[in-house]
Design a protein around this motif. Structure first.
Motif, PDB file in Angstrom:
ATOM      1  N   VAL A 108      36.792  32.507  39.261  1.00  0.00           N
ATOM      2  CA  VAL A 108      35.650  33.114  38.577  1.00  0.00           C
ATOM      3  C   VAL A 108      35.393  34.453  39.261  1.00  0.00           C
ATOM      4  N   VAL A 109      35.356  35.524  38.462  1.00  0.00           N
ATOM      5  CA  VAL A 109      35.120  36.868  38.993  1.00  0.00           C
ATOM      6  C   VAL A 109      34.096  37.556  38.104  1.00  0.00           C
ATOM      7  N   ALA A 110      33.119  38.214  38.713  1.00  0.00           N
ATOM      8  CA  ALA A 110      32.137  38.985  37.954  1.00  0.00           C
ATOM      9  C   ALA A 110      31.821  40.252  38.730  1.00  0.00           C
ATOM     10  N   GLY A 111      31.575  41.336  37.997  1.00  0.00           N
ATOM     11  CA  GLY A 111      31.321  42.586  38.688  1.00  0.00           C
ATOM     12  C   GLY A 111      30.560  43.579  37.846  1.00  0.00           C
ATOM     13  N   VAL A 112      30.033  44.596  38.520  1.00  0.00           N
ATOM     14  CA  VAL A 112      29.361  45.710  37.879  1.00  0.00           C
ATOM     15  C   VAL A 112      30.065  46.984  38.310  1.00  0.00           C
ATOM     16  N   GLU A 113      30.148  47.926  37.397  1.00  0.00           N
ATOM     17  CA  GLU A 113      30.881  49.170  37.645  1.00  0.00           C
ATOM     18  C   GLU A 113      30.019  50.362  37.240  1.00  0.00           C
ATOM     19  N   TYR A 114      30.015  51.378  38.098  1.00  0.00           N
ATOM     20  CA  TYR A 114      29.252  52.592  37.830  1.00  0.00           C
ATOM     21  C   TYR A 114      30.172  53.796  37.999  1.00  0.00           C
ATOM     22  N   ARG A 115      30.217  54.648  36.980  1.00  0.00           N
ATOM     23  CA  ARG A 115      31.031  55.866  37.023  1.00  0.00           C
ATOM     24  C   ARG A 115      30.104  57.076  37.005  1.00  0.00           C
ATOM     25  N   ARG A 116      29.935  57.655  38.173  1.00  0.00           N
ATOM     26  CA  ARG A 116      29.046  58.815  38.294  1.00  0.00           C
ATOM     27  C   ARG A 116      29.612  60.022  37.567  1.00  0.00           C
ATOM     28  N   LYS A 129      37.481  31.234  44.253  1.00  0.00           N
ATOM     29  CA  LYS A 129      38.738  30.565  43.907  1.00  0.00           C
ATOM     30  C   LYS A 129      38.697  29.145  44.474  1.00  0.00           C
ATOM     31  N   HIS A 130      39.072  28.188  43.638  1.00  0.00           N
ATOM     32  CA  HIS A 130      39.125  26.797  44.080  1.00  0.00           C
ATOM     33  C   HIS A 130      40.547  26.273  43.872  1.00  0.00           C
ATOM     34  N   TYR A 131      41.151  25.749  44.936  1.00  0.00           N
ATOM     35  CA  TYR A 131      42.535  25.292  44.906  1.00  0.00           C
ATOM     36  C   TYR A 131      42.605  23.769  44.817  1.00  0.00           C
ATOM     37  N   ASN A 132      43.593  23.288  44.037  1.00  0.00           N
ATOM     38  CA  ASN A 132      43.902  21.864  43.953  1.00  0.00           C
ATOM     39  C   ASN A 132      45.402  21.661  44.072  1.00  0.00           C
ATOM     40  N   ASP A 133      45.782  20.477  44.523  1.00  0.00           N
ATOM     41  CA  ASP A 133      47.196  20.064  44.567  1.00  0.00           C
ATOM     42  C   ASP A 133      48.049  20.976  45.436  1.00  0.00           C
ATOM     43  N   PHE A 184      53.634  44.448  62.576  1.00  0.00           N
ATOM     44  CA  PHE A 184      54.504  45.258  61.737  1.00  0.00           C
ATOM     45  C   PHE A 184      54.929  44.537  60.463  1.00  0.00           C
ATOM     46  N   ARG A 185      54.262  43.465  60.087  1.00  0.00           N
ATOM     47  CA  ARG A 185      54.629  42.766  58.859  1.00  0.00           C
ATOM     48  C   ARG A 185      53.878  43.331  57.654  1.00  0.00           C
ATOM     49  N   ASN A 186      54.511  43.141  56.487  1.00  0.00           N
ATOM     50  CA  ASN A 186      53.956  43.645  55.233  1.00  0.00           C
ATOM     51  C   ASN A 186      53.347  42.539  54.378  1.00  0.00           C
ATOM     52  N   ASP A 187      52.886  41.471  54.978  1.00  0.00           N
ATOM     53  CA  ASP A 187      52.283  40.395  54.183  1.00  0.00           C
ATOM     54  C   ASP A 187      51.084  40.908  53.410  1.00  0.00           C
ATOM     55  N   ILE A 188      50.966  40.460  52.163  1.00  0.00           N
ATOM     56  CA  ILE A 188      49.842  40.816  51.313  1.00  0.00           C
ATOM     57  C   ILE A 188      48.961  39.579  51.169  1.00  0.00           C
ATOM     58  N   ILE A 189      47.791  39.630  51.805  1.00  0.00           N
ATOM     59  CA  ILE A 189      46.846  38.510  51.818  1.00  0.00           C
ATOM     60  C   ILE A 189      45.679  38.901  50.920  1.00  0.00           C
ATOM     61  N   VAL A 190      45.580  38.301  49.742  1.00  0.00           N
ATOM     62  CA  VAL A 190      44.624  38.732  48.726  1.00  0.00           C
ATOM     63  C   VAL A 190      43.512  37.706  48.576  1.00  0.00           C
ATOM     64  N   ARG A 191      42.297  38.148  48.864  1.00  0.00           N
ATOM     65  CA  ARG A 191      41.105  37.322  48.668  1.00  0.00           C
ATOM     66  C   ARG A 191      41.256  35.934  49.273  1.00  0.00           C
ATOM     67  N   GLY A 192      41.776  35.896  50.503  1.00  0.00           N
ATOM     68  CA  GLY A 192      41.870  34.641  51.231  1.00  0.00           C
ATOM     69  C   GLY A 192      43.032  33.762  50.854  1.00  0.00           C
ATOM     70  N   TYR A 224      36.112  32.585  48.740  1.00  0.00           N
ATOM     71  CA  TYR A 224      35.020  33.219  48.008  1.00  0.00           C
ATOM     72  C   TYR A 224      34.514  34.415  48.799  1.00  0.00           C
ATOM     73  N   GLY A 225      33.817  35.297  48.097  1.00  0.00           N
ATOM     74  CA  GLY A 225      33.267  36.473  48.759  1.00  0.00           C
ATOM     75  C   GLY A 225      32.925  37.543  47.753  1.00  0.00           C
ATOM     76  N   PHE A 226      32.829  38.787  48.242  1.00  0.00           N
ATOM     77  CA  PHE A 226      32.538  39.908  47.358  1.00  0.00           C
ATOM     78  C   PHE A 226      33.214  41.167  47.898  1.00  0.00           C
ATOM     79  N   GLU A 227      33.389  42.145  47.006  1.00  0.00           N
ATOM     80  CA  GLU A 227      34.023  43.419  47.345  1.00  0.00           C
ATOM     81  C   GLU A 227      33.155  44.571  46.862  1.00  0.00           C
ATOM     82  N   VAL A 228      33.094  45.620  47.665  1.00  0.00           N
ATOM     83  CA  VAL A 228      32.468  46.878  47.271  1.00  0.00           C
ATOM     84  C   VAL A 228      33.536  47.958  47.364  1.00  0.00           C
ATOM     85  N   TYR A 229      33.668  48.740  46.302  1.00  0.00           N
ATOM     86  CA  TYR A 229      34.721  49.757  46.243  1.00  0.00           C
ATOM     87  C   TYR A 229      34.127  51.064  45.735  1.00  0.00           C
ATOM     88  N   LEU A 230      34.314  52.131  46.523  1.00  0.00           N
ATOM     89  CA  LEU A 230      33.834  53.452  46.152  1.00  0.00           C
ATOM     90  C   LEU A 230      34.995  54.429  46.174  1.00  0.00           C
TER      91      LEU A 230
END
Length: 796
Positions: A550-558, A571-575, A161-169, A610-616
Motif C-alpha cells: 500500500v503506497v499513498a503520497g502527495v506531490e507538489y510542483r512549484r 509492505k507485508h510479506y507471506n510465504d 564496495f558492493r552494489n546491492d540495491i535495498i529498496v524500502r526494507g 513500512y515507513g515514509f519518504e520525502v523527496y525534493l
C-alpha cells in the motif's frame, strides 16, 4: 609516463577552445500508431529556441550550444511532452524520437503544462526517472547505474564496495531489471547467485538514454518482483556516420562504436576491460577481481509500422585470492581464510519486434540468458591439499513475451502473456557443521538438474476522468511454473493492483497504489537436494513469495523544474523461505558474495516493511540542481517465537543530498552527502565457532542465532565530490573528471570479524585448556576509505 601525462593535461586545460555548435534532428510521431505528426511545435526546454516538424514529422535544430538538454513538444489533440535528457556535442548530430499521446481534452479546456517529471497511468506513485546527465555526473558513482540508484529515496546503500540495491526494507534479491524491454538477470559483475548484488555494474552508460526506477506500483506487464523494477532504455545508433567513444574510468577501459549499417539499420557495440585487480593489489585487498563485458544493439526500421531490435549484454568475471600479501593483517587473513576463488560468466541476448496498428502496437520479445558460476577453495589455500569447496552451477532461461498496448475510446489497455523454459544444474561439494546431537560435521555433496516451464498472463486498464484530473488504473497478473502442483496453479499467484492519481490543481497531486505481488524463489533454492538426491524444498511445499503493498503520497510542483513529494508505504510479506538450519528468513540474506538460497527451507516466513519518504528536487538560479531525499524505514520479520525482529536491512534513517552546480564554460561541480542508519547484526557464537571441526569446515565463525540481530552498527555517512570539465573541438570532444569517494575518509565500524589466534608462522593456536578448540578472537571491522579517481572520455 608521469612526465608525459602531466604536460598533456596542462596543454588541454590551457587550450582556449571555442565551443562548437551542435545539431539536433528528430521525429515526432503518434505513440500508438507510429505515424508522423506534422506541424508540431518543439522547443529546447527552458528556452525560447524552437522548431516545427515537417509533413513527415521530422525537425531540426542547428547552432545549439553543447550540453545536456531536453525538448518540449506540443500539438493540437495531443498531450504536451518533455523528452528525456540528452547531450549535445559537436562530435555528432543527436537524433531524438518524440512519441506523442492523444488526449481527450477539448480545446476550450485547461491543459496541464508539460513537465519533465514522468508519471504513467499504471504507476502514478513510487516511480523516479534518471536522465543521462544525472547518471553521467553523479558524484561517487563513477558512471555506475547501481550506485546512482542507491541515492534515490527508499534505497539503502553501504560504505562497502558492493552494489546491492535495498529498496524500502526489502532484500537485494527482490529486484528485476529490463533493457529496452528485455529482462536481464542482473546489473553487476561477480553477482551473488540467487540474489543480484556485486561490486561493479555491467551496464555501459554510453548506451543509456533514460532509466525508470519503480519502488512500488509495478505495472502488470512486469512480474516476479517484490521491491523494485528498473527499466533502462538505450539510445539508437547514429544514422549518419560512425562515432567512436573511449572512456577511462575508476576501474576499467571502455570502447564504444555506433553508426549506420544500412539506410534503415543502426548499431551500437561496446567492450570493457577492467584494471580493478591492480587497484585492489595496490591498496592491499586480499582478493583480485578481473572483469570483461560486452554490449550491443542493432535496430532496423523496416517501414513506418514495423521495427526490430537485437540486443545483447554479457560479462566474464574472475576473482582470485591475493595470497602474495606479506604479513597479512588480521582483517586480510580473515578474508583469505574463507573466501573461495570465483569464476563466473553470464549473458542475455534477444530480439524485440514491434508492429504498429492504427490505434495500438504489438511487442514481441524473445530472449535467452545464462549464468555460469564456479567457486572452489583448497584447504589453507594450498593447491596441493584437497578442496574444501567445489561448486559449479548453471542457470539458463529461454523466454517469450507478447504485449499489446491500445488506446480505445479513452481507455489505455495493456494485455499479454508469455512462456519460459528454464534449466538449472549444479554440482556442490562443501563441508558443513550442523549443531546436532551427533554427526555434526557433514559433507554436502550432491548434483542436481531441474527443468521448469513457466508462464504468465496480464492485463491492465487505465482511463482518465474529470477532464484528465483523475486517473484510475486496474490490473491483474498471474504467474506459474511446473516445479510443483502448488506453483502450477494460477489461482495461487493471482496478483491484482490498483492505482489512482488526482490532480487537485495544476501543482498539487494525490497519488495511491495497492497491489499483491509474487516472486518465485531462487533456482538455488528450487534445485537444492540432500545427499540422497531428494528435492527437499519441493517436498516441503515451497511456494511463491507474496507481498501486499500500500503506497499513498502527495506531490507538489512549484515550477516546471521543481518537485516535492511525500510518500508513505507499507509492505507485508507471506510465504518467505525460512532456513531449516538456523530458523532465519532468507529475507535477511543475499548481501554477500557467494551463493544464496542453496539450503533446506520452508515457506513459513512473515514480515513487514513500512515507513515514509520525502523527496525534493529543484533548480536554483538556473545553475544549481538540488536533490534531497529522506527515508524512514522499518524492516522486520517474525522469529521462531512469532515476534517481529529487525532484518538486516532495518537502517531506519536514510538521507541523501546531491548538489550539482554549472560553473560556466563547461565546468561542473557535484557533491553528494549520504547518511545511513546503523544496520542490525548478530553476534558470534564463540563456543561453537572455537570447535576445531566446526572452524575447519569453513574457516569462518558461526553466528549465535538465538541473539539474531540484537546488535547494531554505528551510523555511517559519506561525502562524494566530483568535478567535470568538457572541451568541444571541431570534430571531437574531450571530457575530464575527478571523482572523490568518501572525501573525508569516514570509516564505519561494522560487525566484528572472527579469526583464530596464530603463531609467528601463521599456524592456528589450540586452546591450552581444551585441545579440541582453537583460540579465537574478534577483530575490528572497518569499512570505507577515501578513493580518488580520474576519468577521461573522448568522442569523435
Amino acid at each position: 609516463m608521469k612526465k608525459l601525462f602531466l604536460p598533456l593535461l596542462l596543454v588541454l586545460f590551457s587550450f582556449a577552445a571555442i565551443a562548437q555548435n551542435g545539431t539536433i534532428r528528430g521525429r515526432v510521431f503518434n505513440e500508438k500508431s507510429n505515424e508522423p505528426l506534422p506541424f508540431t511545435n518543439i522547443v529546447i526546454f527552458g528556452t525560447n529556441i524552437g522548431s516545427t516538424s515537417d509533413l513527415d514529422g521530422n525537425f531540426i535544430f542547428t547552432g545549439i550550444q553543447p550540453g545536456f538538454v531536453k525538448l518540449a513538444a506540443t500539438s493540437v489533440g495531443f498531450e504536451s511532452y518533455v523528452s528525456e535528457e540528452f547531450q549535445v556535442t559537436n562530435a555528432k548530430t543527436v537524433f531524438v524520437d518524440i512519441p506523442m499521446r492523444e488526449t481527450t481534452i477539448q480545446l476550450e479546456q485547461v491543459v496541464v503544462k508539460a513537465s519533465p517529471f514522468r508519471k504513467t497511468e499504471e504507476s502514478p506513485v513510487s516511480m523516479r526517472t534518471l536522465g543521462i546527465g544525472e547518471i553521467e555526473k553523479s558524484p561517487g558513482a563513477n558512471r555506475d547505474i547501481s550506485k546512482v540508484i542507491q541515492a534515490l529515496p527508499g534505497v539503502a546503500s553501504t560504505v562497502s564496495f558492493r552494489n546491492d540495491i535495498i529498496v524500502r526494507g526489502g532484500g537485494p534479491s527482490e529486484n528485476r531489471f529490463y533493457l529496452d524491454g528485455m529482462e536481464i538477470p542482473n546489473l553487476n559483475h561477480f553477482a551473488t547467485q540467487g540474489s543480484a548484488g556485486g561490486p561493479v555494474g555491467i551496464i555501459n552508460v554510453d548506451f543509456i538514454r533514460e532509466v525508470d526506477f519503480y519502488s512500488g506500483a509495478f505495472p502488470a506487464n512486469r512480474g516476479n518482483t517484490l521491491s523494485s523494477v528498473i527499466e533502462m532504455r538505450q539510445i539508437d545508433g547514429n544514422p549518419e556516420r560512425l562515432i567512436f567513444k573511449g572512456a577511462v574510468g575508476a576501474s576499467d577501459l571502455a570502447l564504444t562504436l555506433n553508426g549506420p549499417l544500412s539506410e534503415n539499420t543502426t548499431f551500437l557495440v561496446s567492450a570493457r576491460r577492467s584494471y580493478l585487480q591492480f587497484l585492489f593489489d595496490l591498496i592491499g585487498l586480499p582478493f583480485l577481481p578481473t572483469y570483461n563485458d560486452f554490449q550491443f544493439k542493432v535496430k532496423t526500421r523496416f517501414d513506418q509500422k514495423n521495427e526490430i531490435t537485437f540486443l545483447g549484454i554479457g560479462a566474464i568475471d574472475k576473482s582470485v585470492l591475493n595470497t602474495g600479501i606479506k604479513d597479512p593483517t588480521e582483517d586480510q587473513r580473515y578474508i583469505l581464510n574463507y573466501l573461495p576463488v570465483n569464476e563466473q560468466w553470464n549473458y542475455a541476448i534477444g530480439a524485440v519486434y514491434r508492429h504498429f496498428r492504427s490505434n495500438s502496437f504489438d511487442t514481441w520479445v524473445l530472449s535467452r540468458n545464462m549464468l555460469s558460476n564456479v567457486a572452489y577453495k583448497h584447504i589453507n589455500n594450498d593447491e596441493s591439499l584437497p578442496l574444501s569447496i567445489d561448486y559449479t552451477s548453471r542457470e539458463m532461461e529461454n523466454k517469450f513475451r507478447y504485449e499489446n498496448s491500445s488506446r480505445i475510446n479513452g481507455y489505455k489497455i495493456i494485455a499479454g502473456g508469455g512462456g519460459e523454459y528454464a534449466r538449472y544444474t549444479t554440482n556442490t561439494f562443501q563441508q558443513v557443521f550442523i549443531p546436532l546431537a551427533e554427526d555434526t560435521l557433514r559433507e554436502l555433496n550432491y548434483g542436481s538438474e531441474i527443468d521448469i516451464f513457466k508462464y504468465h498472463a496480464f492485463a491492465q486498464v487505465s482511463r482518465n476522468f474529470a477532464n484528465d484530473r483523475l486517473i484510475l488504473s486496474l490490473g491483474m497478473r498471474t504467474d506459474g511454473n511446473s516445479y510443483s502442483e502448488n506453483m502450477s496453479n494460477p489461482l495461487n499467484q493471482l496478483s491484482p493492483r490498483f492505482s489512482a492519481a488526482w490532480a487537485l490543481t495544476d501543482k498539487f497531486f494525490l497519488n495511491f497504489n495497492t497491489g499483491r505481488y509474487f516472486q518465485r524463489p531462487a533456482y538455488t533454492t528450487l534445485g537444492y537436494r540432500d545427499n540422497a538426491g531428494r528435492l527437499v524444498n519441493k517436498d516441503n511445499n515451497l511456494k511463491y513469495i507474496a507481498s501486499n503493498h500500500v503506497v499513498a503520497g502527495v506531490e507538489y510542483r512549484r515550477s516546471e523544474a521543481a518537485k516535492l513529494t511525500l510518500e508513505g508505504f507499507y509492505k507485508h510479506y507471506n510465504d518467505y523461505p525460512v532456513s531449516v538450519v538456523d530458523s532465519i528468513s532468507l529475507a535477511n540474506k543475499g548481501g554477500d558474495f557467494g551463493v544464496f538460497g542453496n539450503e533446506e527451507v520452508t515457506s513459513t516466513g512473515t514480515g513487514r516493511a513500512y515507513g515514509f519518504e520525502v523527496y525534493l528536487r529543484d533548480r536554483l538560479m538556473d545553475r544549481v540542481d538540488l536533490i534531497v531525499s529522506y527515508t524512514f524505514v522499518r524492516s522486520e520479520f517474525k522469529d521462531f517465537n512469532d515476534k517481529f525482529i529487525p532484518t538486516a536491512w532495518d537502517n531506519r534513517h536514510l538521507l541523501n543530498t546531491t548538489l550539482g552546480i554549472d560553473l560556466g564554460k563547461n565546468w561542473n561541480l557535484g557533491a553528494k552527502w549520504r547518511f545511513i542508519g546503523g544496520s542490525p547484526f548478530t553476534p558470534w557464537d564463540l563456543d561453537r565457532s572455537s570447535l576445531r571441526e566446526a572452524w575447519d569446515a569453513r574457516r569462518q565463525g558461526y553466528l549465535d542465532f538465538s541473539r539474531f540481530n540484537t546488535l547494531r552498527t554505528e551510523n555511517a555517512h559519506q561525502l562524494d565530490v566530483r568535478v567535470d570539465k568538457q572541451y568541444f573541438f571541431d570534430k571531437w570532444s574531450f571530457n575530464f573528471y575527478v571523482d572523490i569517494q568518501n572525501a573525508y575518509n569516514f570509516q564505519q565500524e561494522g560487525a566484528p570479524n572472527l579469526t583464530t589466534v596464530t603463531d609467528d608462522l601463521g599456524n592456528d593456536l589450540l586452546d591450552p585448556a581444551d585441545p579440541s578448540r582453537y583460540q579465537i578472537k574478534e577483530v575490528v571491522n572497518l569499512a570505507g576509505r577515501l578513493l580518488p579517481t580520474v576519468g577521461i572520455i573522448v568522442e569523435f
